[in-house]
Write a protein that holds these residues in place. Structure first.
Motif, PDB file in Angstrom:
ATOM      1  N   GLY A  20       0.835  -1.211   0.000  1.00 26.68           N
ATOM      2  CA  GLY A  20       0.000   0.000   0.000  1.00 26.68           C
ATOM      3  C   GLY A  20       0.865   1.255   0.000  1.00 26.68           C
ATOM      4  O   GLY A  20       0.575   2.223   0.707  1.00 26.68           O
ATOM      5  N   THR A  62       1.281   3.626  -2.125  1.00 21.94           N
ATOM      6  CA  THR A  62       0.785   4.863  -2.743  1.00 21.94           C
ATOM      7  C   THR A  62      -0.260   5.580  -1.898  1.00 21.94           C
ATOM      8  O   THR A  62      -0.751   6.641  -2.272  1.00 21.94           O
ATOM      9  N   GLY A  63      -0.627   4.990  -0.775  1.00 24.66           N
ATOM     10  CA  GLY A  63      -1.645   5.616   0.077  1.00 24.66           C
ATOM     11  C   GLY A  63      -1.036   6.636   1.020  1.00 24.66           C
ATOM     12  O   GLY A  63       0.170   6.920   0.970  1.00 24.66           O
ATOM     13  N   SER A  64      -1.881   7.165   1.870  1.00 23.85           N
ATOM     14  CA  SER A  64      -1.458   8.190   2.814  1.00 23.85           C
ATOM     15  C   SER A  64      -0.356   7.650   3.746  1.00 23.85           C
ATOM     16  O   SER A  64       0.706   8.256   3.891  1.00 23.85           O
ATOM     17  N   VAL A  65      -0.588   6.497   4.355  1.00 29.89           N
ATOM     18  CA  VAL A  65       0.426   5.920   5.252  1.00 29.89           C
ATOM     19  C   VAL A  65       1.640   5.455   4.447  1.00 29.89           C
ATOM     20  O   VAL A  65       2.791   5.647   4.871  1.00 29.89           O
ATOM     21  N   ASN A  84      -2.964  -0.329  -5.602  1.00 30.92           N
ATOM     22  CA  ASN A  84      -4.171  -0.897  -6.206  1.00 30.92           C
ATOM     23  C   ASN A  84      -4.300  -0.472  -7.666  1.00 30.92           C
ATOM     24  O   ASN A  84      -4.278  -1.308  -8.569  1.00 30.92           O
ATOM     25  N   ALA A 128      -0.637  -0.799   9.916  1.00 27.27           N
ATOM     26  CA  ALA A 128      -1.544   0.347   9.906  1.00 27.27           C
ATOM     27  C   ALA A 128      -2.949  -0.144   9.547  1.00 27.27           C
ATOM     28  O   ALA A 128      -3.948   0.355  10.056  1.00 27.27           O
ATOM     29  N   LYS A 187      -5.992  -1.540   9.777  1.00 26.26           N
ATOM     30  CA  LYS A 187      -6.696  -2.001  10.977  1.00 26.26           C
ATOM     31  C   LYS A 187      -7.820  -2.991  10.706  1.00 26.26           C
ATOM     32  O   LYS A 187      -8.168  -3.803  11.571  1.00 26.26           O
ATOM     33  N   GLU A 188      -8.406  -2.940   9.498  1.00 25.13           N
ATOM     34  CA  GLU A 188      -9.589  -3.772   9.245  1.00 25.13           C
ATOM     35  C   GLU A 188      -9.331  -5.277   9.434  1.00 25.13           C
ATOM     36  O   GLU A 188     -10.172  -5.962  10.016  1.00 25.13           O
ATOM     37  N   ASP A 195      -1.181   2.608  13.864  1.00 25.47           N
ATOM     38  CA  ASP A 195      -2.316   3.478  14.167  1.00 25.47           C
ATOM     39  C   ASP A 195      -1.882   4.352  15.349  1.00 25.47           C
ATOM     40  O   ASP A 195      -1.343   3.829  16.344  1.00 25.47           O
ATOM     41  N   GLY A 223      -6.369   8.851   4.028  1.00 20.21           N
ATOM     42  CA  GLY A 223      -7.126   8.285   2.918  1.00 20.21           C
ATOM     43  C   GLY A 223      -8.625   8.498   3.110  1.00 20.21           C
ATOM     44  O   GLY A 223      -9.088   8.805   4.216  1.00 20.21           O
TER      45      GLY A 223
HETATM   46  P1  NAD Z   1      -5.268   5.155   1.408  1.00 17.12           P
HETATM   47  O1  NAD Z   1      -6.582   4.967   0.785  1.00 17.12           O
HETATM   48  O2  NAD Z   1      -4.606   6.486   1.333  1.00 17.12           O
HETATM   49  O3  NAD Z   1      -4.224   4.093   0.798  1.00 17.12           O
HETATM   50  C1  NAD Z   1      -4.542   2.739   0.702  1.00 17.12           C
HETATM   51  C2  NAD Z   1      -3.452   1.956  -0.004  1.00 17.12           C
HETATM   52  O4  NAD Z   1      -3.946   0.621  -0.219  1.00 17.12           O
HETATM   53  C3  NAD Z   1      -3.076   2.497  -1.382  1.00 17.12           C
HETATM   54  O5  NAD Z   1      -1.706   2.246  -1.647  1.00 17.12           O
HETATM   55  C4  NAD Z   1      -3.944   1.659  -2.325  1.00 17.12           C
HETATM   56  O6  NAD Z   1      -3.380   1.543  -3.612  1.00 17.12           O
HETATM   57  C5  NAD Z   1      -3.958   0.321  -1.612  1.00 17.12           C
HETATM   58  N1  NAD Z   1      -5.181  -0.451  -1.898  1.00 17.12           N
HETATM   59  C6  NAD Z   1      -6.456  -0.011  -1.830  1.00 17.12           C
HETATM   60  N2  NAD Z   1      -7.307  -0.986  -2.182  1.00 17.12           N
HETATM   61  C7  NAD Z   1      -6.560  -2.061  -2.478  1.00 17.12           C
HETATM   62  C8  NAD Z   1      -6.860  -3.369  -2.927  1.00 17.12           C
HETATM   63  N3  NAD Z   1      -8.121  -3.755  -3.164  1.00 17.12           N
HETATM   64  N4  NAD Z   1      -5.843  -4.235  -3.128  1.00 17.12           N
HETATM   65  C9  NAD Z   1      -4.562  -3.846  -2.898  1.00 17.12           C
HETATM   66  N5  NAD Z   1      -4.210  -2.624  -2.496  1.00 17.12           N
HETATM   67  C10 NAD Z   1      -5.189  -1.736  -2.271  1.00 17.12           C
HETATM   68  O7  NAD Z   1      -5.403   4.685   2.923  1.00 17.12           O
HETATM   69  P2  NAD Z   1      -4.575   5.171   4.195  1.00 17.12           P
HETATM   70  O8  NAD Z   1      -5.220   6.352   4.772  1.00 17.12           O
HETATM   71  O9  NAD Z   1      -3.125   5.189   3.889  1.00 17.12           O
HETATM   72  O10 NAD Z   1      -4.886   3.972   5.202  1.00 17.12           O
HETATM   73  C11 NAD Z   1      -4.308   2.694   5.074  1.00 17.12           C
HETATM   74  C12 NAD Z   1      -4.663   1.866   6.311  1.00 17.12           C
HETATM   75  O11 NAD Z   1      -4.025   2.458   7.444  1.00 17.12           O
HETATM   76  C13 NAD Z   1      -6.157   1.833   6.621  1.00 17.12           C
HETATM   77  O12 NAD Z   1      -6.503   0.586   7.143  1.00 17.12           O
HETATM   78  C14 NAD Z   1      -6.319   2.910   7.698  1.00 17.12           C
HETATM   79  O13 NAD Z   1      -7.394   2.662   8.559  1.00 17.12           O
HETATM   80  C15 NAD Z   1      -4.999   2.796   8.427  1.00 17.12           C
HETATM   81  N6  NAD Z   1      -4.583   4.039   9.088  1.00 17.12           N
HETATM   82  C16 NAD Z   1      -4.377   5.160   8.345  1.00 17.12           C
HETATM   83  C17 NAD Z   1      -3.990   6.348   8.955  1.00 17.12           C
HETATM   84  C18 NAD Z   1      -3.733   7.594   8.154  1.00 17.12           C
HETATM   85  O14 NAD Z   1      -3.269   8.589   8.706  1.00 17.12           O
HETATM   86  N7  NAD Z   1      -3.997   7.628   6.879  1.00 17.12           N
HETATM   87  C19 NAD Z   1      -3.832   6.388  10.346  1.00 17.12           C
HETATM   88  C20 NAD Z   1      -4.051   5.229  11.073  1.00 17.12           C
HETATM   89  C21 NAD Z   1      -4.426   4.054  10.428  1.00 17.12           C
END
Ligand code: NAD
Ligand code: MG
Length: 396
Positions: free
Chosen positions: A10, A12-15, A38, A122, A124-125, A149, A204
């Motif tokens: 993951g 490319t996401g926020s974390v 993704n 990170a 959590k689900e 988290d 995210g």
């Molecule tokens: P986000 O949506 O910004 O990024 C999600 C990442 O997962 C991306 O790289 C995306 O490409 C990938 N992804 C999404 N769907 C996918 C799939 N079906 N198959 C494979 N890869 C997939 O999310 P985020 O905010 O970075 O959060 C990620 C996790 O961390 C979540 O479970 C969130 O609850 C947890 N979290 C995030 C933060 C935060 O500050 N963003 C803080 C605490 C916990």
């Protein structure tokens, strides 16, 4: 320090992006094994080149060709689909960041855990739906799980394992989200744009909506229950709008230990990257004088009923927790797609937790099947809501 082999699931996401920022800020050398995304092949390719990653994996196979073109002429391996994702998680690494959003991260997380080393979670689900199996697998493999988290990382930092019996409560702090002061009437009209605008954190989409409904805190109660093996009645939630105290642990002698810091994921990520040593964060630092004050409020369960539901689900067992998470994932994406209203999110979740199907949840495969059946049921329920409101509109 020896060179560490690292993978980011993951990326490319926020974390994921914050993790890359933290890694790049360190003086030590890191070998990047796998990074995954993704659909965002463009950013994935840029990251792979920047980090000299060994492999880049795109989960959505539709973007494989794009990724291939973008990385042509490099020696970066590429792969796609669920198989590619799972193989990426299986690449030998000393440290893996699990930062996929939702249950899509469960399988890669299990594979990452089975190969040993350190897994920073990170995502959590999967902990909500399969916490016991995830932690069991870690125990068996000798894998160290580190919570990312911010609340759980805070608890982890002040949790005295040797004094676990003296822990009287874990206080998870919650900012209250963008609707902390909104009436139910206002919340009923909330748009995705308003709900996505978190006052303190930039995250995210899914977790931002979860913060607005406070389902995020509900999931975090269940997450804490598994990560710290603590009875649910010892876990409390308190509103702390500034998000400076990230959580606290109270001991029998009356001492309350808190972890504080800026609202910046760089801190928990730096903490888990360096653990047990402390590295330098590239992120913000806390300025007490500028901050001036810290506020605390009780939670309003009437406007934020998800919290109560989390305790009910913990009492009812794992099926309820899986249903809570699955129904919520569907409800959040329906809200973001303008199919349901903001307050419908809780309505949809509650209905599908209450009327959840029965099924086996003893293995990861069975959990995924069960999760799928709840999703299907939730989708039908949302369609029925839709046609009910269409009927209502027709009558008026
Ligand atoms: P986000 O949506 O910004 O990024 C999600 C990442 O997962 C991306 O790289 C995306 O490409 C990938 N992804 C999404 N769907 C996918 C799939 N079906 N198959 C494979 N890869 C997939 O999310 P985020 O905010 O970075 O959060 C990620 C996790 O961390 C979540 O479970 C969130 O609850 C947890 N979290 C995030 C933060 C935060 O500050 N963003 C803080 C605490 C916990
Ligand atoms: Mg959190």
């Amino acid at each position: 320090m020896a060179v560490k082999n690292i993978s980011i699931l993951g990326s490319t996401g926020s974390v994921g992006k914050s993790t890359i920022k933290v890694i790049q800020a360190q003086k030590d050398n890191y070998n990047i094994q796998a990074i995954t995304a993704n659909t965002n092949w463009k950013l994935l390719a840029e990251q792979a080149i920047l980090l000299k990653a060994k492999r880049a994996v795109i989960a959505d196979e539709n973007y494989f060709e794009d990724l291939k073109k973008a990385l042509a002429g490099t020696d970066i391996e590429i792969a796609a689909g669920e198989k590619g994702l799972v193989e990426a998680a299986a690449m030998p690494a000393d440290w893996i960041m699990a930062a996929i959003v939702g249950m899509a991260g469960l399988k890669p997380l299990m594979v990452a855990i089975e190969q040993g080393g350190v897994v920073a979670i990170a995502n959590k689900e999967p902990l909500v739906a399969a916490g016991a199996l995830v932690l069991d697998a870690a125990k068996k493999a000798g894998t160290i799980i580190l919570p990312v988290d911010s609340e759980h990382n805070a608890v982890f930092q002040v949790f005295e394992t040797d004094n676990k019996k003296s822990i009287e409560r874990i206080i998870l702090t919650a900012s209250g989200g963008p609707f902390r002061k909104h009436s139910l009437e206002d919340m009923a009209k909330a748009t995705p744009e308003q709900a996505l605008a978190h006052p303190n954190w930039s995250m995210g989409d899914k977790i931002s909506i979860d913060s607005a409904t406070m389902m995020n805190k509900a999931l975090e109660i269940i997450e804490a229950r598994h990560l710290f093996d603590i009875e649910p009645h010892k876990i409390e939630v308190m509103i702390h709008p500034q998000s400076v105290i990230h959580s606290m642990v109270e001991y029998s002698d009356g001492s309350i230990l808190a972890q504080m810091g800026a609202s910046d994921m760089s801190t928990p990520i730096t903490n888990v990257l360096g653990y047990p040593t402390r590295l330098k964060t590239p992120g913000q630092k806390l300025d007490f004088i500028q901050m001036k004050r810290l506020d605390f409020e009780a939670l309003d369960e009437e406007r934020f009923p998800s919290i109560r539901l989390a305790y009910d689900c913990l009492k009812e067992g794992q099926e309820a927790c899986i249903a809570l998470n699955a129904a919520n994932e569907i409800a959040v994406s329906s809200f973001l797609n303008h199919k349901i209203a903001f307050l419908d999110i809780y309505k949809v979740v509650l209905n599908n937790v209450k009327n959840r199907p029965s099924g086996l949840v003893d293995t990861i495969e069975n959990i995924l099947l069960y999760d799928k059946s709840v999703r299907k049921q939730t989708e039908s329920y949302i369609v029925s809501l839709d046609s009910n409101s269409a009927n209502m509109a027709a009558k008026h």
